[in-house]
Design a protein around this motif. Structure first.
Motif, short mmCIF file in Angstrom:
data_model
loop_
_atom_site.label_atom_id
_atom_site.label_comp_id
_atom_site.label_asym_id
_atom_site.label_seq_id
_atom_site.Cartn_x
_atom_site.Cartn_y
_atom_site.Cartn_z
N GLU A 1 9.73 -14.73 -11.21
CA GLU A 1 9.10 -15.68 -10.30
C GLU A 1 10.07 -16.12 -9.21
OE1 GLU A 1 6.72 -19.95 -10.49
OE2 GLU A 1 7.31 -18.93 -12.35
N GLY A 2 9.59 -16.11 -7.97
CA GLY A 2 10.41 -16.51 -6.85
C GLY A 2 11.20 -15.38 -6.21
N CYS A 3 11.08 -14.18 -6.79
CA CYS A 3 11.84 -13.04 -6.25
C CYS A 3 11.23 -12.47 -4.98
CB CYS A 3 11.98 -11.94 -7.30
SG CYS A 3 10.39 -11.22 -7.81
N GLY A 4 10.03 -12.94 -4.59
CA GLY A 4 9.37 -12.40 -3.41
C GLY A 4 10.13 -12.59 -2.12
N VAL A 5 11.02 -13.58 -2.11
CA VAL A 5 11.82 -13.81 -0.89
C VAL A 5 12.95 -12.79 -0.77
CG1 VAL A 5 11.30 -16.27 -0.81
CG2 VAL A 5 13.28 -15.47 -2.14
N ARG A 6 13.10 -11.96 -1.77
CA ARG A 6 14.12 -10.90 -1.75
C ARG A 6 13.43 -9.53 -1.79
NH1 ARG A 6 18.96 -11.76 -4.35
NH2 ARG A 6 19.37 -9.58 -3.78
N PRO A 7 12.93 -9.05 -0.65
CA PRO A 7 12.21 -7.77 -0.61
C PRO A 7 13.03 -6.59 -1.14
CG PRO A 7 11.92 -8.96 1.45
CD PRO A 7 12.99 -9.69 0.68
N VAL B 1 0.84 -1.20 0.00
CA VAL B 1 0.00 0.00 0.00
C VAL B 1 0.88 1.25 0.00
CG1 VAL B 1 -1.82 1.26 1.20
CG2 VAL B 1 -1.81 -1.25 1.22
N ASP B 2 1.65 1.42 1.09
CA ASP B 2 2.57 2.56 1.18
C ASP B 2 3.99 2.16 0.78
OD1 ASP B 2 0.60 4.37 2.15
OD2 ASP B 2 0.78 3.44 4.13
N THR B 3 4.35 0.91 1.08
CA THR B 3 5.69 0.41 0.78
C THR B 3 5.66 -1.11 0.78
OG1 THR B 3 8.00 0.37 1.55
CG2 THR B 3 6.30 0.55 3.23
N TYR B 4 6.71 -1.74 0.28
CA TYR B 4 6.75 -3.20 0.20
C TYR B 4 6.71 -3.88 1.57
CZ TYR B 4 11.74 -2.99 1.46
OH TYR B 4 12.92 -2.78 2.12
N THR B 5 7.10 -3.15 2.62
CA THR B 5 7.09 -3.75 3.97
C THR B 5 5.67 -4.02 4.48
OG1 THR B 5 7.19 -1.55 5.00
CG2 THR B 5 9.29 -2.67 4.60
N ASP B 6 4.66 -3.48 3.82
CA ASP B 6 3.27 -3.76 4.21
C ASP B 6 2.96 -5.25 4.13
OD1 ASP B 6 2.70 -1.06 4.64
OD2 ASP B 6 2.07 -0.73 2.58
#
Length: 232
Positions: free
Chosen positions: A171-177, A148-153
């Motif tokens: 794909e799979g990059c979600g584990v690397r914020p 919403v405001d940042t990826y840490t949400d």
């Protein structure tokens, strides 16, 4: 001479009135078409917010289009057939619509801060519901934003430093914020909307002026038809 001039003015106003209402009929049809398009293409953003589960913007647009069509059709027929009854119905409808638009505009302006905060909170609440994640994926990919405001949400959902794969490039990059898009989606969507605010503002002013002109022309037509009937 005076009677001819008066009759000529009446005809001019009547033709202009009929033309405006013909445009209104076309606009109503266009609104229905846009509503149908929104229903199939752009419902994702509203589906991110729990409180708006029962709100269907496309359906609202279609309903508004039907109302515009019906009111414009009444005005068109009223002027064409010189019917006082239909013109009075048209005048009443336009007056009510204008008053409602004015009220919504004033309320929206007064409570714009509260509305902004509520939308932000609803979007964050939507992050926690898995059924909305598909819509979030669509928005994040389209606008290249995250959270919403940042990826840490997203940490509120995952319970750790992780984001959706749609927040980054592969794909799979979600584990690397740290690879996530920097901008939050709320700011990005607001930015897109603000780019169109000038156009929307001008369109709103033009619509308001047009409605006032229609109200004035309706009164003139009603009085002229009534006078003509009295003389006859």
């Amino acid at each position: 001479m005076s009677g001819g001039t008066s009759n000529g003015t009446y005809k001019c106003i009547r033709v202009t009135f009929i033309f405006f209402n013909f445009l209104g009929i076309a606009f109503g049809v266009a609104m229905v078409a846009v509503g149908a398009y929104l229903y199939t293409e752009h419902e994702d953003f509203l589906q991110l917010m729990p409180k708006l589960d029962d709100v269907n913007v496309a359906a609202v647009m279609v309903a508004a289009g039907i109302v515009v069509f019906v009111v414009a059709f009444i005005g068109f027929c009223g002027a064409w057939m010189e019917s006082q009854c239909m013109l009075i119905m048209f005048f009443t409808s336009i007056f009510i619509i204008f008053a409602m638009e004015l009220a919504v505009g004033i309320i929206g302006f007064i409570y714009r801060g509260d509305i902004d905060n509520e939308l932000n909170e609803q979007l964050k609440a939507g992050l926690l519901e898995e059924k909305r994640h598909k819509n979030w994926d669509t928005i994040q990919k389209e606008f290249q934003c995250c959270g919403v405001d940042t990826y840490t949400d997203w940490e509120a959902y995952y319970g750790k430093a992780q984001v959706r794969d749609s927040c980054c490039s592969y794909e799979g990059c979600g584990v690397r914020p740290d690879l996530a898009f920097d901008l939050g989606c709320y700011a990005k969507v607001k930015e897109v909307l603000e780019d169109n605010f000038y156009f929307l503002g001008v369109a709103g002013i033009v619509l308001g002026i047009l409605q006032i002109l229609l109200l004035v022309m309706t009164m003139i037509l009603i009085c002229a038809i009534r006078t003509k009937g009295t003389v006859a």
